[in-house]
Design an enzyme around this catalytic site. Structure first.
Site, short mmCIF file in Angstrom:
data_model
loop_
_atom_site.label_atom_id
_atom_site.label_comp_id
_atom_site.label_asym_id
_atom_site.label_seq_id
_atom_site.Cartn_x
_atom_site.Cartn_y
_atom_site.Cartn_z
N ASP A 13 -64.81 -32.31 54.84
CA ASP A 13 -63.37 -32.52 55.07
C ASP A 13 -63.06 -32.99 56.49
O ASP A 13 -61.97 -32.73 57.00
CB ASP A 13 -62.55 -31.25 54.79
CG ASP A 13 -62.86 -30.66 53.43
OD1 ASP A 13 -62.96 -31.44 52.49
OD2 ASP A 13 -63.01 -29.43 53.34
N LYS A 16 -64.00 -38.23 56.78
CA LYS A 16 -64.97 -39.33 56.68
C LYS A 16 -64.37 -40.54 55.95
O LYS A 16 -64.69 -41.67 56.27
CB LYS A 16 -66.22 -38.85 55.91
CG LYS A 16 -66.99 -37.77 56.62
CD LYS A 16 -68.19 -37.31 55.82
CE LYS A 16 -67.82 -36.52 54.59
NZ LYS A 16 -67.18 -35.23 54.83
N GLY A 40 -63.91 -34.92 48.27
CA GLY A 40 -62.58 -35.49 48.11
C GLY A 40 -62.28 -36.32 49.33
O GLY A 40 -62.30 -35.82 50.45
N HIS A 41 -62.10 -37.61 49.13
CA HIS A 41 -61.77 -38.49 50.25
C HIS A 41 -60.34 -38.98 50.08
O HIS A 41 -59.99 -39.51 49.03
CB HIS A 41 -62.72 -39.68 50.30
CG HIS A 41 -64.09 -39.31 50.75
ND1 HIS A 41 -65.14 -40.21 50.78
CD2 HIS A 41 -64.59 -38.15 51.21
CE1 HIS A 41 -66.23 -39.60 51.22
NE2 HIS A 41 -65.92 -38.35 51.48
N ARG A 144 -86.63 -30.62 36.73
CA ARG A 144 -87.11 -31.77 35.95
C ARG A 144 -86.64 -31.71 34.50
O ARG A 144 -87.32 -32.10 33.58
CB ARG A 144 -88.64 -31.88 36.06
CG ARG A 144 -89.02 -32.24 37.49
CD ARG A 144 -90.40 -31.90 37.84
NE ARG A 144 -90.62 -30.46 37.82
CZ ARG A 144 -91.75 -29.90 38.23
NH1 ARG A 144 -92.74 -30.64 38.66
NH2 ARG A 144 -91.89 -28.59 38.20
P1 IMP Z 1 -70.28 -26.86 45.43
O1 IMP Z 1 -70.68 -28.08 46.15
O2 IMP Z 1 -69.12 -27.07 44.48
O3 IMP Z 1 -71.44 -26.17 44.75
O4 IMP Z 1 -69.74 -25.78 46.52
C1 IMP Z 1 -70.58 -25.20 47.48
C2 IMP Z 1 -69.86 -25.03 48.81
O5 IMP Z 1 -69.59 -26.32 49.37
C3 IMP Z 1 -68.50 -24.34 48.71
O6 IMP Z 1 -68.30 -23.58 49.89
C4 IMP Z 1 -67.52 -25.48 48.66
O7 IMP Z 1 -66.24 -25.10 49.13
C5 IMP Z 1 -68.20 -26.45 49.61
N1 IMP Z 1 -67.84 -27.86 49.36
C6 IMP Z 1 -68.29 -28.65 48.37
N2 IMP Z 1 -67.78 -29.89 48.48
C7 IMP Z 1 -66.99 -29.87 49.56
C8 IMP Z 1 -66.21 -30.89 50.22
O8 IMP Z 1 -66.17 -32.05 49.84
N3 IMP Z 1 -65.55 -30.48 51.33
C9 IMP Z 1 -65.64 -29.22 51.81
N4 IMP Z 1 -66.34 -28.26 51.25
C10 IMP Z 1 -67.03 -28.58 50.13
#
Ligand code: IMP
Length: 429
Positions: A13, A16, A40-41, A144
């Site tokens: 966040d 980018k 999320g961009h 795998r």
């Molecule tokens: P997951 O990627 O959904 O498995 O989440 C694992 C951790 O990464 C959690 O703490 C999420 O909040 C964090 N996370 C995943 N994607 C993002 C992102 O795009 N921005 C910020 N935190 C993220």
């Protein structure tokens, strides 16, 4: 052979999307190399705000080809929705403008169900995942047992693969006492996706190798951030992929020698969504100022989940760590405008543990909890920075803040964002 990599230097966040959007105007290819629709961009162009989860934000530029690399996990429902949304906003998306790696892995409804079941089973220790099936999809991949996009090209094979996969995951769902899925229904759904997505699938590693050898500009766009890296982040409070710069090489199938710039994107403060350590975390009034209230698209609420983000002062030990792990060549500093009228400002310049000073956390980030941040105070500024176009336009206190970040991180700040609009950027050559 110019490959530039944009990486998140924090917990994701960092903005980018903004930086990629700016650099994409000079790029021929913009490529996602890790993660999935957990990212999320947000990109604001005039009165239009694009929220993209999977498709590289560079696609908004008419001459740029978007690429989804082998390191990405793809939920086809989300991908097709994004394609439709972009089209309805007047952005052309077709198989010439968007390429998907044959070796990227699919996220299925069974992965989503498992993510949910696993998170609720973790109870108090939950990771706070985005519930997008990311962890389970990468688990299938390393075990795998995953399904690659290439399987979508064979209707018989995809039907069999999906049914076997759903049956297998159903066993796990049963163990969590979670609802099971109908393998045939999921297979039918994926049969439809296959027809729609087949023209987009190809060998993107060859595509990029050819492009690079012809001197075309390739931009790699990381999702999440360094501190969420599976190996180098705050394990186990991490994502399941490699957001760091090395992840770009594996996740796109390109060689080490072509890398030119590695741009680390960092906010002018620190945020995190989900669980895990956060040494400089703030509560109270300053936290509310940094976070915003949620009424603006740029306030600190997750693009994917809507969750309020945790906020804190900028953490230089963690930034130095990101410089080292990624081999960052420069920084892009975002959301400087949010610090306006907070006075004094603080920067964490080192940590202390057992009366010892640390410029970087030792032993990686697995055990950050015992470190006490050591702060330096810097004077804030009152003047609105949102119209600044040059370095000289910034108040002297803001320049001092940025120069101090350069000094403490050891690399130059080349780009500063001072507002959400495309033109609210100060470039420093
Ligand atoms: P997951 O990627 O959904 O498995 O989440 C694992 C951790 O990464 C959690 O703490 C999420 O909040 C964090 N996370 C995943 N994607 C993002 C992102 O795009 N921005 C910020 N935190 C993220």
């Amino acid at each position: 052979m110019p490959l530039d990599i944009v990486v998140g230097a924090q917990w994701g966040d960092e903005g980018k999307g903004r930086v990629v959007d700016l650099l994409a105007s000079h790029a021929d290819f913009v490529c996602r190399y890790n993660g999935g629709d957990n990212a999320g961009h947000t990109v604001t162009v005039e009165d239009r705000t694009f929220k993209l989860h999977l498709i590289p934000s560079g696609i908004i530029h008419p001459n740029t080809v978007g690429v989804i690399g082998n390191g990405v996990v793809v939920n086809p429902t989300v991908l097709l929705e994004e394609i439709e949304n972009l089209r309805s906003s007047g952005i052309e998306v077709n198989p010439e403008r968007l390429r998907l790696s044959h070796a990227a892995h699919l996220i299925t409804p069974a992965h989503l169900a498992l993510d949910k079941a696993q998170e609720s089973a973790r109870g108090q220790d939950k990771i706070g995942t985005t519930l997008r099936g990311i962890g389970p999809a990468y688990t299938s991949k390393v075990a795998r047992q995953g399904i690659r996009l290439t399987t979508l090209l064979d209707s018989q094979a995809i039907s069999e693969a999906i049914q076997n996969h759903v049956r297998f995951v159903n066993q796990q769902l049963k163990a969590y006492a979670a609802e099971q899925l109908d393998p045939k229904i999921v297979a039918r759904e994926f049969g439809e996706y296959a027809q729609k997505l087949a023209p987009y699938i190809g060998d993107i590693s060859i595509l990029l190798a050819e492009a690079l050898s012809r001197g075309r500009k390739v931009l790699a766009e990381g999702a999440q951030g360094t501190l969420l890296d599976l190996d180098h982040g705050t394990y186990p409070y991490v994502t399941s992929s490699y957001p760091t710069a090395a992840g770009a090489l594996i996740g796109l199938g390109v060689g080490v020698g072509c890398v030119e710039r590695v741009i680390g994107v960092t906010k002018a403060f620190q945020t995190r969504v989900g669980s895990g350590p956060f040494p400089t975390e703030l509560q109270g009034e300053i936290a509310t100022r940094l976070r915003g209230t949620g009424e603006n698209p740029w306030d600190e609420f997750g693009t994917t989940t809507g969750r309020p983000r945790r906020v804190g002062w900028l953490d230089l030990p963690l930034l130095r760590y990101a410089v080292r792990i990624n081999g960052l060549t420069e920084l892009a500093l975002t959301k400087l405008d949010i610090l306006t009228s907070i006075d004094p400002l603080r920067i964490c310049s080192s940590y202390q543990r057992d009366a010892k000073t640390y410029l970087e956390p030792p032993y990686g980030l697995g055990d950050l909890s015992g470190f006490e941040p050591v702060y330096e105070e810097l004077p804030g500024w009152q003047a609105d920075v949102r119209n600044a176009q040059t370095w000289e336009d910034l108040p002297s206190e803001a320049r001092a803040y940025i120069l101090h970040i350069e000094e403490l991180s050891g690399i130059p700040v080349r780009l500063i964002s001072v507002g959400p609009e495309r033109n609210q950027v100060v470039e420093i050559s």
